[in-house]
Scaffold this motif. Structure first.
Motif, mmCIF file in Angstrom:
data_model
loop_
_atom_site.group_PDB
_atom_site.id
_atom_site.type_symbol
_atom_site.label_atom_id
_atom_site.label_comp_id
_atom_site.label_asym_id
_atom_site.label_seq_id
_atom_site.Cartn_x
_atom_site.Cartn_y
_atom_site.Cartn_z
ATOM 1 N N PRO A 32 141.625 16.399 28.498
ATOM 2 C CA PRO A 32 140.377 15.628 28.540
ATOM 3 C C PRO A 32 140.522 14.216 29.085
ATOM 4 C CG PRO A 32 140.529 16.850 26.497
ATOM 5 C CD PRO A 32 141.850 17.018 27.183
ATOM 6 N N GLY A 33 141.626 13.538 28.756
ATOM 7 C CA GLY A 33 141.823 12.184 29.264
ATOM 8 C C GLY A 33 141.959 12.150 30.773
ATOM 9 N N VAL A 34 142.496 13.224 31.345
ATOM 10 C CA VAL A 34 142.617 13.324 32.804
ATOM 11 C C VAL A 34 141.230 13.483 33.426
ATOM 12 C CG1 VAL A 34 143.549 14.709 34.707
ATOM 13 C CG2 VAL A 34 144.931 14.291 32.659
ATOM 14 N N THR A 35 140.384 14.292 32.794
ATOM 15 C CA THR A 35 139.025 14.476 33.296
ATOM 16 C C THR A 35 138.270 13.155 33.295
ATOM 17 O OG1 THR A 35 139.000 16.730 32.401
ATOM 18 C CG2 THR A 35 136.874 15.771 32.991
ATOM 19 N N LEU A 36 138.412 12.390 32.225
ATOM 20 C CA LEU A 36 137.722 11.101 32.145
ATOM 21 C C LEU A 36 138.174 10.150 33.242
ATOM 22 C CD1 LEU A 36 137.429 10.055 28.383
ATOM 23 C CD2 LEU A 36 135.614 10.662 29.976
ATOM 24 N N ALA A 37 139.457 10.182 33.564
ATOM 25 C CA ALA A 37 139.995 9.254 34.566
ATOM 26 C C ALA A 37 139.731 9.714 35.992
ATOM 27 C CB ALA A 37 141.495 9.088 34.349
ATOM 28 N N SER A 38 139.364 10.975 36.177
ATOM 29 C CA SER A 38 139.174 11.517 37.519
ATOM 30 C C SER A 38 137.879 11.013 38.148
ATOM 31 C CB SER A 38 139.149 13.047 37.456
ATOM 32 O OG SER A 38 138.841 13.597 38.731
ATOM 33 N N LYS A 39 137.911 10.783 39.439
ATOM 34 C CA LYS A 39 136.706 10.393 40.166
ATOM 35 C C LYS A 39 135.844 11.604 40.516
ATOM 36 C CE LYS A 39 138.774 6.243 42.223
ATOM 37 N NZ LYS A 39 139.138 5.542 43.494
ATOM 38 N N GLN A 40 136.427 12.784 40.424
ATOM 39 C CA GLN A 40 135.697 14.018 40.719
ATOM 40 C C GLN A 40 135.124 14.567 39.420
ATOM 41 O OE1 GLN A 40 138.610 16.499 42.671
ATOM 42 N NE2 GLN A 40 138.244 15.553 44.662
ATOM 43 N N LEU A 43 133.318 13.441 24.352
ATOM 44 C CA LEU A 43 131.974 13.165 24.855
ATOM 45 C C LEU A 43 131.510 11.796 24.380
ATOM 46 C CD1 LEU A 43 130.247 16.639 24.282
ATOM 47 C CD2 LEU A 43 131.578 15.838 26.255
ATOM 48 N N THR A 44 131.875 11.420 23.152
ATOM 49 C CA THR A 44 131.555 10.092 22.627
ATOM 50 C C THR A 44 132.262 9.014 23.435
ATOM 51 O OG1 THR A 44 131.307 11.014 20.400
ATOM 52 C CG2 THR A 44 131.616 8.635 20.576
ATOM 53 N N ILE A 45 133.536 9.243 23.739
ATOM 54 C CA ILE A 45 134.296 8.286 24.536
ATOM 55 C C ILE A 45 133.726 8.191 25.948
ATOM 56 C CG2 ILE A 45 136.575 7.796 25.517
ATOM 57 C CD1 ILE A 45 137.767 9.199 23.035
ATOM 58 N N ALA A 46 133.352 9.331 26.520
ATOM 59 C CA ALA A 46 132.778 9.341 27.870
ATOM 60 C C ALA A 46 131.459 8.581 27.907
ATOM 61 C CB ALA A 46 132.568 10.785 28.329
ATOM 62 N N ALA A 47 130.622 8.756 26.888
ATOM 63 C CA ALA A 47 129.329 8.068 26.853
ATOM 64 C C ALA A 47 129.516 6.559 26.815
ATOM 65 C CB ALA A 47 128.522 8.536 25.643
ATOM 66 N N GLN A 48 130.552 6.109 26.106
ATOM 67 C CA GLN A 48 130.819 4.666 26.052
ATOM 68 C C GLN A 48 131.206 4.135 27.431
ATOM 69 O OE1 GLN A 48 134.102 3.050 26.149
ATOM 70 N NE2 GLN A 48 133.270 1.017 25.692
ATOM 71 N N GLN A 49 131.743 4.980 28.277
ATOM 72 C CA GLN A 49 132.119 4.606 29.639
ATOM 73 C C GLN A 49 131.014 4.927 30.650
ATOM 74 O OE1 GLN A 49 135.972 6.321 30.616
ATOM 75 N NE2 GLN A 49 136.804 5.837 28.596
ATOM 76 N N LYS A 50 129.811 5.202 30.140
ATOM 77 C CA LYS A 50 128.648 5.516 30.986
ATOM 78 C C LYS A 50 128.846 6.812 31.773
ATOM 79 C CE LYS A 50 126.980 1.574 29.643
ATOM 80 N NZ LYS A 50 125.984 1.525 28.545
ATOM 81 N N ILE A 51 129.616 7.729 31.215
ATOM 82 C CA ILE A 51 129.796 9.061 31.795
ATOM 83 C C ILE A 51 129.080 10.032 30.858
ATOM 84 C CG2 ILE A 51 131.457 10.791 32.554
ATOM 85 C CD1 ILE A 51 133.541 8.525 32.731
ATOM 86 N N ASN A 52 127.946 10.517 31.277
ATOM 87 C CA ASN A 52 127.075 11.252 30.373
ATOM 88 C C ASN A 52 127.170 12.768 30.537
ATOM 89 O OD1 ASN A 52 125.924 8.929 29.109
ATOM 90 N ND2 ASN A 52 124.708 8.583 30.952
ATOM 91 N N PHE A 53 127.634 13.414 29.499
ATOM 92 C CA PHE A 53 127.640 14.868 29.406
ATOM 93 C C PHE A 53 126.887 15.254 28.132
ATOM 94 C CE2 PHE A 53 131.102 14.352 32.346
ATOM 95 C CZ PHE A 53 131.101 15.501 33.127
ATOM 96 N N LYS A 54 125.998 16.212 28.234
ATOM 97 C CA LYS A 54 125.208 16.634 27.088
ATOM 98 C C LYS A 54 125.573 18.056 26.698
ATOM 99 C CE LYS A 54 120.430 17.066 25.439
ATOM 100 N NZ LYS A 54 119.002 16.943 25.815
ATOM 101 N N PRO A 55 125.887 18.284 25.397
ATOM 102 C CA PRO A 55 126.205 19.651 24.963
ATOM 103 C C PRO A 55 125.054 20.599 25.229
ATOM 104 C CG PRO A 55 126.830 18.050 23.287
ATOM 105 C CD PRO A 55 126.018 17.304 24.312
#
Length: 567
Positions: free
Chosen positions: A114-122, A135-147
């Motif tokens: 998961p940490g690799v996905t967050l860091a990826s530009k793709q 998903l909580t960590i991603a949302a804090q980084q303005k990367i929005n995924f909804k279950p």
């Protein structure tokens, strides 16, 4: 012979009129020219006899015009990033959606932590990490995924090891983080390995499991933090890749070799079950820890703005049966520790864990033994000294085997008394002093710490002497620090000096080739933080305030981490 091949001579198929044959020959010539110049189009005859183009291809110079290469597939309609352990299930579901008459799949599945996905530009269109926490960590980084829909599966973290080690951290068949910690600090378990908590779910959840277990052992959150960090200080490898580690274990042929290569290793239960099914030479055994049970969960999350029917088609294709056959649970495990619901709550202990430097360093502890340390706090029976005894004994376990350490008390009870006394001589923590291991002596001395009621505080002189001692006695090839804990200001002794005089002596004795940073903990509201901050700045160290005496353990943890981060 296919319909678009030239007929062989004498086949009787050249009975068309001359004009027709001429048009055919001209058309054939044009086709050859197009193939040679433009690369051509590959045609496929369908079962109903109609020909349709399926892909463009170019003919390399060394190839004949009759053997064109097939062009690469177009971009997929849906991209999916998944945790490595669940990737086979998701890939099988995606492959099942591929039309039978198409070479190119409409869905691409990639396995990554998961940490690799967050860091990826793709960014993937669909993300199936191994914990909703990402998903909580991603949302804090303005990367929005909804279950989308319910969670797909669950798998608890299990403490795993070769069977010969399991009993050491699993008394009565119940694995525990605290039992593991005791076994490691006592030297009964040779190696403990964990993955990076900023990249992997196993690492992230294990850190929270360790902290949850430590919190059960004390009411003081600072001491709990120190105890959790003690396990971190004993890790042989703190950023092991889960997939590579499992391969490494699978390649072992001796349980003893595996014990020293990987040792105890947390993993998701599904990974353990998959390993056991493969029948490796080294058998692994494991179960969830009873004092800090945490579990991976696998949400099906869709990136904001993604709209395609394949999203729901893929989700529907992932069956409970396939997940269960792969070793996942399709219902959550009861009794799991609750994880923080904010990104900061998730990442703060993980970052602290990941940034901890396991390095050889040298430290001299200077502990204030002046009378003010006997003051009671909070209206109860506890004193500053009693808190220090409890916190300090726990802190003594944090120093790893590569530490060289010494400890002084400073406080002058009479006019002719020295500024400080040596309680533990400077030397390797693994060596002995008068037949007693230095680590044990350190804990024993802190446990019997009793400040002298009438003693003043020769803070500045003790720090100056400590820096000079480290320059003389410590190895010049290893980082060296002085850690001082005091609850007051310099004064009440024949060594008293002004802050200005102290800083001048610091400057005069500075050796750029041998920096000795001072990490200063100001304990309680009476500590002279201004003086401690200037002391830290002048030496390249750090000042830490523990205004509330009950926060002493947390301050000691910060000081310990700051000392280890000092170059």
């Amino acid at each position: 012979m296919s319909d678009n091949e030239w007929p062989p001579p004498g086949s009787g198929e050249w009975s068309d009129p001359p004009r027709t044959r001429s048009r055919v020959l001209l058309s054939a010539a044009l086709v050859v020219v197009v193939l040679l110049v433009a690369g051509g189009v590959t045609w496929q005859l369908m079962r109903n006899g109609s020909a349709q183009p399926i892909a463009q291809s170019t003919v390399a110079p060394s190839q004949s015009a009759g053997r064109p290469t097939v062009a690469p597939c177009p971009d997929p309609e849906l991209t999916v990033a998944v945790a490595p352990e669940i990737e086979p299930v998701i890939r099988a579901a995606a492959d099942g959606l591929k039309p039978a008459n198409q070479r190119c799949a409409p869905i691409t599945v990639r396995a990554e932590e998961p940490g690799v996905t967050l860091a990826s530009k793709q960014r993937p269109d669909v993300w199936i990490p191994s914990s909703t926490s990402w998903l909580t960590i991603a949302a804090q980084q303005k990367i929005n995924f909804k279950p989308s829909g319910a969670t797909l599966a669950w798998s608890p973290i299990v403490l795993t090891a070769p069977e010969s080690l399991v009993g050491l951290y699993s008394p009565d068949g119940k694995p525990a983080w605290t039992a593991l910690l005791r076994a490691v600090t006592e030297g009964r378990i040779p190696v403990v390995t964990m993955p990076d908590p900023l990249l992997t779910t196993t690492g992230l959840l294990s850190v929270h499991g360790v902290h949850a277990a430590a919190a059960l052992t004390t009411k003081d959150p600072g001491i709990a933090q120190l105890r959790a960090l003690t396990l971190r200080s004993r890790l042989e490898d703190a950023d092991a890749d889960p997939v590579s580690t499992l391969k490494k274990l699978g390649a072992q042929t001796s349980p003893t070799d595996a014990s020293y290569a990987v040792g105890v290793y947390p993993m998701v239960e599904q990974q353990l079950l998959a390993y056991q099914k493969q029948g490796h030479e080294v058998a692994l055994s494991g179960a969830p820890p009873v004092d800090g049970l945490v579990q991976a969960d696998y949400p099906y999350a869709v990136r904001k703005g993604v709209k395609t029917e394949l999203v729901e088609q893929l989700r529907s294709a992932i069956s409970r049966e396939a997940l269960e056959q792969a070793g996942f649970r399709t219902e959550p495990t009861a009794g799991s520790a609750r994880l923080p619901d904010t990104a900061a709550g998730l990442l703060t202990p993980a970052k602290q864990w990941a940034q901890y430097q396991k390095l050889a360093f040298q430290v001299l502890l200077l502990i204030d033994a002046s009378g003010s340390m006997n003051e009671r706090i909070g209206g109860g029976t506890a004193t500053k000294a009693s808190l220090l005894r409890e916190s300090g004994a726990t802190a003594a376990d944090l120093f790893n085997q590569d530490t060289t350490i010494g400890m002084w008390y400073f406080g002058a009870a009479s006019a002719n008394a020295p500024a400080h006394t040596e309680e533990v001589s400077f030397g390797p923590i693994t060596s002995s002093v008068d037949g007693k291991p230095r680590r044990d002596l350190l804990a024993e001395k802190i446990g019997s710490y009793r400040p002298v009621t009438s003693a003043g505080t020769p803070l500045f002189q003790s720090v100056l002497d400590g820096i000079e001692t480290m320059r003389k006695d410590a190895s010049p090839t290893l980082p060296s620090v002085v850690v001082v804990l005091t609850d007051g200001a310099d004064g009440g002794t024949r060594f008293t000096m002004s802050n200005q005089e102290f800083l001048k002596k610091i400057a005069d004795g500075r050796d750029p080739k041998r920096p000795i940073p001072v990490i200063a903990v100001g304990y309680g509201p009476g500590a002279n933080m201004a003086a401690l901050q200037s002391m830290a700045k002048a030496t390249g160290g750090q000042a830490i305030a523990a205004r509330n005496p009950a926060d002493l353990a947390s301050a000691m943890a910060k000081a310990f981490l700051a000392a280890r981060a000092t170059p």
